[in-house]
Design a protein around this motif. Structure first.
Motif, PDB file in Angstrom:
ATOM      1  N   LEU A  27      16.804 -13.610 -18.946  1.00  0.00           N
ATOM      2  CA  LEU A  27      16.884 -12.868 -17.467  1.00  0.00           C
ATOM      3  C   LEU A  27      16.906 -11.796 -16.764  1.00  0.00           C
ATOM      4  O   LEU A  27      16.154 -11.995 -15.906  1.00  0.00           O
ATOM      5  CB  LEU A  27      18.615 -13.372 -17.493  1.00  0.00           C
ATOM      6  N   SER A  28      16.173 -10.810 -17.914  1.00  0.00           N
ATOM      7  CA  SER A  28      15.727  -9.361 -17.144  1.00  0.00           C
ATOM      8  C   SER A  28      14.694  -9.549 -17.111  1.00  0.00           C
ATOM      9  O   SER A  28      14.301  -9.146 -15.593  1.00  0.00           O
ATOM     10  CB  SER A  28      15.522  -8.806 -18.672  1.00  0.00           C
ATOM     11  N   ASP A  29      13.698 -10.033 -16.984  1.00  0.00           N
ATOM     12  CA  ASP A  29      13.023 -10.131 -16.173  1.00  0.00           C
ATOM     13  C   ASP A  29      12.792 -11.671 -15.610  1.00  0.00           C
ATOM     14  O   ASP A  29      11.965 -10.882 -14.209  1.00  0.00           O
ATOM     15  CB  ASP A  29      11.401 -11.485 -17.747  1.00  0.00           C
ATOM     16  N   THR A  30      13.314 -12.123 -15.766  1.00  0.00           N
ATOM     17  CA  THR A  30      13.438 -13.305 -14.139  1.00  0.00           C
ATOM     18  C   THR A  30      13.691 -12.921 -13.013  1.00  0.00           C
ATOM     19  O   THR A  30      13.593 -12.716 -11.468  1.00  0.00           O
ATOM     20  CB  THR A  30      14.237 -14.518 -14.516  1.00  0.00           C
ATOM     21  N   PHE A  31      14.890 -11.478 -13.326  1.00  0.00           N
ATOM     22  CA  PHE A  31      15.780 -10.903 -12.217  1.00  0.00           C
ATOM     23  C   PHE A  31      14.702  -9.830 -11.370  1.00  0.00           C
ATOM     24  O   PHE A  31      14.418  -9.707 -10.311  1.00  0.00           O
ATOM     25  CB  PHE A  31      17.276 -10.891 -12.628  1.00  0.00           C
ATOM     26  N   VAL A  88       7.576  -2.586 -13.901  1.00  0.00           N
ATOM     27  CA  VAL A  88       7.015  -2.248 -12.248  1.00  0.00           C
ATOM     28  C   VAL A  88       8.162  -1.998 -11.712  1.00  0.00           C
ATOM     29  O   VAL A  88       9.130  -1.031 -11.214  1.00  0.00           O
ATOM     30  CB  VAL A  88       6.304  -2.579 -11.312  1.00  0.00           C
ATOM     31  N   TYR A  89       9.263  -3.209 -11.595  1.00  0.00           N
ATOM     32  CA  TYR A  89      10.927  -3.205 -11.545  1.00  0.00           C
ATOM     33  C   TYR A  89      11.454  -1.565 -11.777  1.00  0.00           C
ATOM     34  O   TYR A  89      12.055  -1.154 -10.838  1.00  0.00           O
ATOM     35  CB  TYR A  89      11.238  -4.103 -11.973  1.00  0.00           C
ATOM     36  N   GLY A  90      11.124  -0.878 -13.221  1.00  0.00           N
ATOM     37  CA  GLY A  90      11.972   0.055 -13.427  1.00  0.00           C
ATOM     38  C   GLY A  90      11.244   0.966 -13.288  1.00  0.00           C
ATOM     39  O   GLY A  90      12.352   2.467 -13.561  1.00  0.00           O
ATOM     40  N   LYS A  91      10.356   1.520 -12.368  1.00  0.00           N
ATOM     41  CA  LYS A  91       9.425   2.924 -12.398  1.00  0.00           C
ATOM     42  C   LYS A  91       9.546   2.944 -10.589  1.00  0.00           C
ATOM     43  O   LYS A  91      10.124   2.110  -9.693  1.00  0.00           O
ATOM     44  CB  LYS A  91       7.992   1.962 -12.563  1.00  0.00           C
ATOM     45  N   PHE A  92       9.610   4.384 -10.393  1.00  0.00           N
ATOM     46  CA  PHE A  92       8.953   4.622  -9.091  1.00  0.00           C
ATOM     47  C   PHE A  92       8.092   4.354  -8.999  1.00  0.00           C
ATOM     48  O   PHE A  92       6.991   4.292  -9.261  1.00  0.00           O
ATOM     49  CB  PHE A  92       9.531   6.269  -9.268  1.00  0.00           C
ATOM     50  N   VAL A  93       8.122   3.697  -7.540  1.00  0.00           N
ATOM     51  CA  VAL A  93       6.697   2.998  -7.149  1.00  0.00           C
ATOM     52  C   VAL A  93       6.582   4.060  -5.322  1.00  0.00           C
ATOM     53  O   VAL A  93       7.789   3.772  -4.348  1.00  0.00           O
ATOM     54  CB  VAL A  93       7.118   1.557  -6.647  1.00  0.00           C
ATOM     55  N   GLU A  94       5.696   4.234  -5.054  1.00  0.00           N
ATOM     56  CA  GLU A  94       4.763   4.956  -3.703  1.00  0.00           C
ATOM     57  C   GLU A  94       3.853   4.004  -3.274  1.00  0.00           C
ATOM     58  O   GLU A  94       3.406   3.496  -4.336  1.00  0.00           O
ATOM     59  CB  GLU A  94       4.441   6.460  -3.552  1.00  0.00           C
ATOM     60  N   ARG A  95       4.369   4.116  -2.242  1.00  0.00           N
ATOM     61  CA  ARG A  95       3.200   2.704  -1.367  1.00  0.00           C
ATOM     62  C   ARG A  95       2.600   3.140   0.200  1.00  0.00           C
ATOM     63  O   ARG A  95       3.520   3.753   0.895  1.00  0.00           O
ATOM     64  CB  ARG A  95       4.451   1.752  -0.953  1.00  0.00           C
ATOM     65  N   GLU A  96       2.001   2.968  -0.075  1.00  0.00           N
ATOM     66  CA  GLU A  96       1.187   3.004   1.434  1.00  0.00           C
ATOM     67  C   GLU A  96       0.155   1.623   1.910  1.00  0.00           C
ATOM     68  O   GLU A  96      -0.383   0.943   1.560  1.00  0.00           O
ATOM     69  CB  GLU A  96      -0.075   4.546   0.971  1.00  0.00           C
TER      70      GLU A  96
END
Length: 110
Positions: A27-31, A88-96
């Motif tokens: 469930l964690s992976d799916t959500f 990736v969901y549990g980390k900080f993501v900086e986007r350009e």
């Protein structure tokens, strides 16, 4: 009937515990995958940095693909990495974002 149900009860308790642990991971992976894909904090072609807040010692590169299992990145040196979507969901993501047409698209709020 004269049958001792204690072993059967303890076995069913252990089986239920094992199933609940497995279901939690699934469930964690799916959500987390659904969030990354449907909400779309980044898209194919965006340059992202993934890491801990303030450290940014994780991964950096162009997003090649996003699916339920992995986010594929092409790092600046040309190396491709596959990050599990739940990480990736549990980390900080900086986007350009990449340029689109004559200019740049507006950067997403952080």
């Amino acid at each position: 009937l004269g049958v001792d149900v204690k072993p059967l009860l303890s076995l069913s308790t252990l089986a239920g515990f094992a199933i609940s642990i497995s279901a939690k991971k699934i469930l964690s992976d799916t959500f987390s995958a659904a969030y990354v894909i449907w909400i779309g904090p980044f898209r194919r072609g965006d340059m992202i940095k993934v890491g801990e807040m303030g450290k940014m010692d994780g991964y950096e590169g162009e997003v090649l693909s996003v699916d339920y299992h992995f986010v594929r990145l092409k790092q600046p040196g040309g190396k491709e990495v596959m990050l599990p979507t739940h990480q990736v969901y549990g980390k900080f993501v900086e986007r350009e974002e990449r340029p689109a047409g004559n200019g740049y698209r507006k950067a997403a709020p952080k």
